[in-house]
Enzyme design. Structure first.
Site, PDB file in Angstrom:
ATOM      1  N   ASP A  27      72.011 -52.262  80.001  1.00 30.58           N
ATOM      2  CA  ASP A  27      71.392 -53.114  78.998  1.00 30.58           C
ATOM      3  C   ASP A  27      70.142 -52.382  78.484  1.00 30.58           C
ATOM      4  O   ASP A  27      69.729 -51.358  79.034  1.00 30.58           O
ATOM      5  CB  ASP A  27      71.032 -54.452  79.661  1.00 30.58           C
ATOM      6  CG  ASP A  27      70.245 -55.370  78.758  1.00 30.58           C
ATOM      7  OD1 ASP A  27      70.640 -55.515  77.590  1.00 30.58           O
ATOM      8  OD2 ASP A  27      69.232 -55.929  79.217  1.00 30.58           O
ATOM      9  N   ASP A  29      66.955 -54.316  76.501  1.00 24.96           N
ATOM     10  CA  ASP A  29      65.740 -55.129  76.614  1.00 24.96           C
ATOM     11  C   ASP A  29      65.551 -55.650  78.037  1.00 24.96           C
ATOM     12  O   ASP A  29      66.445 -56.277  78.614  1.00 24.96           O
ATOM     13  CB  ASP A  29      65.821 -56.315  75.653  1.00 24.96           C
ATOM     14  CG  ASP A  29      65.677 -55.883  74.209  1.00 24.96           C
ATOM     15  OD1 ASP A  29      64.539 -55.642  73.778  1.00 24.96           O
ATOM     16  OD2 ASP A  29      66.711 -55.769  73.521  1.00 24.96           O
TER      17      ASP A  29
END
Length: 266
Positions: A27, A29
């Site tokens: 991922d 953020d």
């Protein structure tokens, strides 16, 4: 479950012994970047781009799978890693961003939804609300609102009404909502698809939020197929309990992710 300051080498052995058959999905953020009040202000943690490039040179596959637009991530992280944006509706290929064939038919619809969402949010008159245009998805953020609980409820009502009115899917994240076309785009789908296409024998995912849990589900399925798997959770005060419980390894924030990547490389 690990608590990283040093990852159990047995968890890393499949990746180190056969890097040509291994892949890592991450991922962005909260994982490679700190969570910020305004999404466009985010940037990769210092050294992340270089570490990912080194890792991509060693492993069969290194992929970023994010709700962000792929073009933004390409600018920040470079072409060395594979990038899947908007949960898989976009991907990079040879330094270009491609929109999925399944997403293209919804571009016009989502533009209409964006226009209505912006109008409805303006009418609320609540400061700190943000409508983020993701081409075929919308992000609606309330992190900077003075009263986040009240703002979340008001924004949630709009999201629910738009989802029902236009036949869309909705999802929740960290002080944010998403509106998506009525087709499946998920991190799980990307992890399953690319692991199988690349015939990986080892696959890992690094994530920090509730929307990353489906990727852990995908690893569960791959494990049943004989793939060695590794679930890395990124801990923070906002991390959901389920993420902590299901992680094989738990690291502290983006700096912990960089330490993990260094350990995997070395």
């Amino acid at each position: 479950m690990g608590r990283v300051a040093g990852v159990n080498d047995q968890l890393l052995d499949p990746f180190r012994s056969s890097p040509e058959d291994s892949g890592l999905f991450l991922d962005f953020d909260g994982t490679l970047s700190e969570i910020v009040l305004i999404p466009s202000d985010a940037r990769p943690a210092e050294g992340a781009r270089e570490l990912l490039a080194d890792l991509a040179a060693r492993l069969r596959l290194v992929a970023i799978v994010s709700g962000r637009a792929a073009g933004q991530l390409l600018e920040w992280l470079g072409p060395e890693v594979e990038i899947w944006g908007i949960h898989g509706a976009e991907r990079t290929r040879e330094g270009r961003v491609e929109l999925s064939d399944r997403a293209e038919p919804y571009a016009e619809l989502m533009e209409r939804v964006r226009n209505e969402a912006e109008r409805r949010v303006d009418e609320l008159g609540i400061p700190g609300l943000l409508v983020e245009d993701k081409r075929v998805m919308l992000g609606l953020h309330y992190r900077t609102a003075p009263d986040v609980e009240a703002a979340g409820r008001a924004l949630g009502d709009i999201v629910e009404e738009l989802a029902q009115g236009y036949g869309l899917l909705s999802a929740t994240g960290r002080m944010a909502f998403e509106l998506r076309p009525p087709i499946e785009f998920s991190k799980a789908q990307v992890v399953l698809q690319r692991t199988r296409e690349a015939s990986l024998k080892a696959a890992g995912f690094v994530g920090d939020d509730r929307v990353d849990l489906p990727a852990f589900d995908a690893l569960d399925s791959l494990s049943e197929e004989g793939v060695a798997t590794l679930r890395v959770g990124v801990d923070s005060k906002e991390a959901p309990p389920e993420l902590r419980e299901r992680s094989d390894v738990l690291v502290q924030g983006p700096q912990g992710v960089l330490e993990f990547l260094n350990q995997l490389l070395n």
